[in-house]
Scaffold this motif. Structure first.
Motif, PDB file in Angstrom:
ATOM      1  N   TRP A 245       5.466  23.098 -33.636  1.00 44.23           N
ATOM      2  CA  TRP A 245       5.879  24.168 -32.852  1.00 44.23           C
ATOM      3  C   TRP A 245       6.003  25.137 -32.103  1.00 44.23           C
ATOM      4  O   TRP A 245       5.120  26.349 -33.210  1.00 44.23           O
ATOM      5  CB  TRP A 245       7.356  23.625 -32.767  1.00 44.23           C
ATOM      6  CG  TRP A 245       7.663  23.801 -33.937  1.00 44.23           C
ATOM      7  CD1 TRP A 245       7.741  22.856 -35.395  1.00 44.23           C
ATOM      8  CD2 TRP A 245       8.408  25.656 -35.272  1.00 44.23           C
ATOM      9  NE1 TRP A 245       7.468  23.585 -36.467  1.00 44.23           N
ATOM     10  CE2 TRP A 245       8.325  24.986 -36.372  1.00 44.23           C
ATOM     11  CE3 TRP A 245       8.334  26.390 -34.104  1.00 44.23           C
ATOM     12  CZ2 TRP A 245       8.424  26.307 -37.041  1.00 44.23           C
ATOM     13  CZ3 TRP A 245       8.028  27.866 -35.507  1.00 44.23           C
ATOM     14  CH2 TRP A 245       8.720  27.199 -36.301  1.00 44.23           C
TER      15      TRP A 245
ATOM     16  N   GLN B 168       8.868  31.651 -21.879  1.00 42.92           N
ATOM     17  CA  GLN B 168       8.628  31.270 -23.355  1.00 42.92           C
ATOM     18  C   GLN B 168       7.398  30.053 -23.736  1.00 42.92           C
ATOM     19  O   GLN B 168       6.616  30.863 -24.693  1.00 42.92           O
ATOM     20  CB  GLN B 168       9.309  30.811 -24.549  1.00 42.92           C
ATOM     21  CG  GLN B 168      10.814  32.235 -24.033  1.00 42.92           C
ATOM     22  CD  GLN B 168      11.523  32.365 -25.745  1.00 42.92           C
ATOM     23  OE1 GLN B 168      11.734  31.256 -26.173  1.00 42.92           O
ATOM     24  NE2 GLN B 168      12.937  33.098 -25.046  1.00 42.92           N
TER      25      GLN B 168
ATOM     26  N   ARG C 295       8.189  29.430 -31.690  1.00 41.50           N
ATOM     27  CA  ARG C 295       9.027  29.546 -30.402  1.00 41.50           C
ATOM     28  C   ARG C 295       8.993  31.254 -30.125  1.00 41.50           C
ATOM     29  O   ARG C 295       8.244  31.794 -31.568  1.00 41.50           O
ATOM     30  CB  ARG C 295      10.261  29.873 -31.849  1.00 41.50           C
ATOM     31  CG  ARG C 295      11.772  30.303 -31.294  1.00 41.50           C
ATOM     32  CD  ARG C 295      12.982  29.900 -32.634  1.00 41.50           C
ATOM     33  NE  ARG C 295      13.930  30.788 -31.899  1.00 41.50           N
ATOM     34  CZ  ARG C 295      15.317  30.667 -32.664  1.00 41.50           C
ATOM     35  NH1 ARG C 295      15.130  30.017 -34.054  1.00 41.50           N
ATOM     36  NH2 ARG C 295      16.159  31.384 -32.409  1.00 41.50           N
TER      37      ARG C 295
ATOM     38  N   CYS D 228       5.430  35.610 -31.595  1.00 43.35           N
ATOM     39  CA  CYS D 228       5.407  34.150 -30.855  1.00 43.35           C
ATOM     40  C   CYS D 228       5.036  33.277 -32.613  1.00 43.35           C
ATOM     41  O   CYS D 228       3.938  34.388 -32.815  1.00 43.35           O
ATOM     42  CB  CYS D 228       4.771  33.455 -29.806  1.00 43.35           C
ATOM     43  SG  CYS D 228       4.195  32.109 -29.438  1.00 43.35           S
TER      44      CYS D 228
END
Length: 206
Positions: A118, A93, A120, A34
């Protein structure tokens, strides 16, 4: 080549049926990473930190890397790694990223870590084979011509010890129907173990 790929290539060769079955018996575990981007001024106490995980409590992260301390161009980027990540990978996610951010905020006592700019999540579904009880790992020698299979006795994420690398190097190629296989150019196994120094993986995992 991963065991799944090797098993698929061996299916047409009946003389490798035992080896094929052993490879097909492997199961796998995912590893998830992550990535969380924060303000470039953010720093963790160390470039690499171990986390206390508890999936049942929503704490999936196990290792945190402050990428900015390793590469100035990635300031504020934190990578959290989750091994044996089946439970984590089953989550959306965005949900997993929120849990990881909350875990970081709690672990480091910094509420700002709960609000990344942010995120991902990248998951490798077959990152390593599962070390299940009774799992048979094929030996170095194979029934087919060519290079030997490199047998290992450790998890797939750990480099094999020098003794196993030596065993693979010393196993001669089998002859093919077109004639005898050419001998190896050298039979010397040039590893730290062969030179009398301890195997760097014998007592620690790096």
């Amino acid at each position: 080549m991963p065991p799944t790929g090797a098993a698929a290539l061996l299916v047409p060769f009946p003389e490798a049926a035992t080896l094929t079955g052993q490879l097909q018996a492997f199961d796998y575990q995912p590893i998830a990473t992550c990535y969380l981007q924060y303000d470039t001024a953010l720093r963790l106490p160390l470039p690499f930190c171990a986390l206390l995980d508890d999936a049942a409590q929503g704490r999936h992260g196990q290792f945190a890397f402050d990428r900015g301390q390793l590469d100035a161009s990635q300031a504020g980027l934190v990578a959290v790694v989750i091994s044996a990540a089946a439970a984590a990978a089953a989550l959306p996610q965005e949900a997993l990223a929120r849990l990881v951010a909350a875990q970081l905020a709690e672990a480091f006592g910094n509420p700002a870590l709960a609000e990344p700019l942010w995120t991902r999540v990248i998951t490798e579904k077959r990152a390593t084979f599962a070390c299940t009880p009774g799992l048979v790992r094929p030996p170095n020698a194979t029934p087919l011509p060519g290079s030997p299979w490199r047998a290992i006795t450790r998890p797939a994420t750990t480099p094999p010890p020098s003794s196993r690398r030596c065993a693979a190097a010393r196993t001669p190629p089998r002859s093919s129907s077109k004639g005898a296989a050419r001998p190896l150019k050298t039979t010397v196994c040039r590893t730290p173990l062969a030179r009398g120094r301890p195997d760097p993986y014998s007592s620690s995992i790096r």
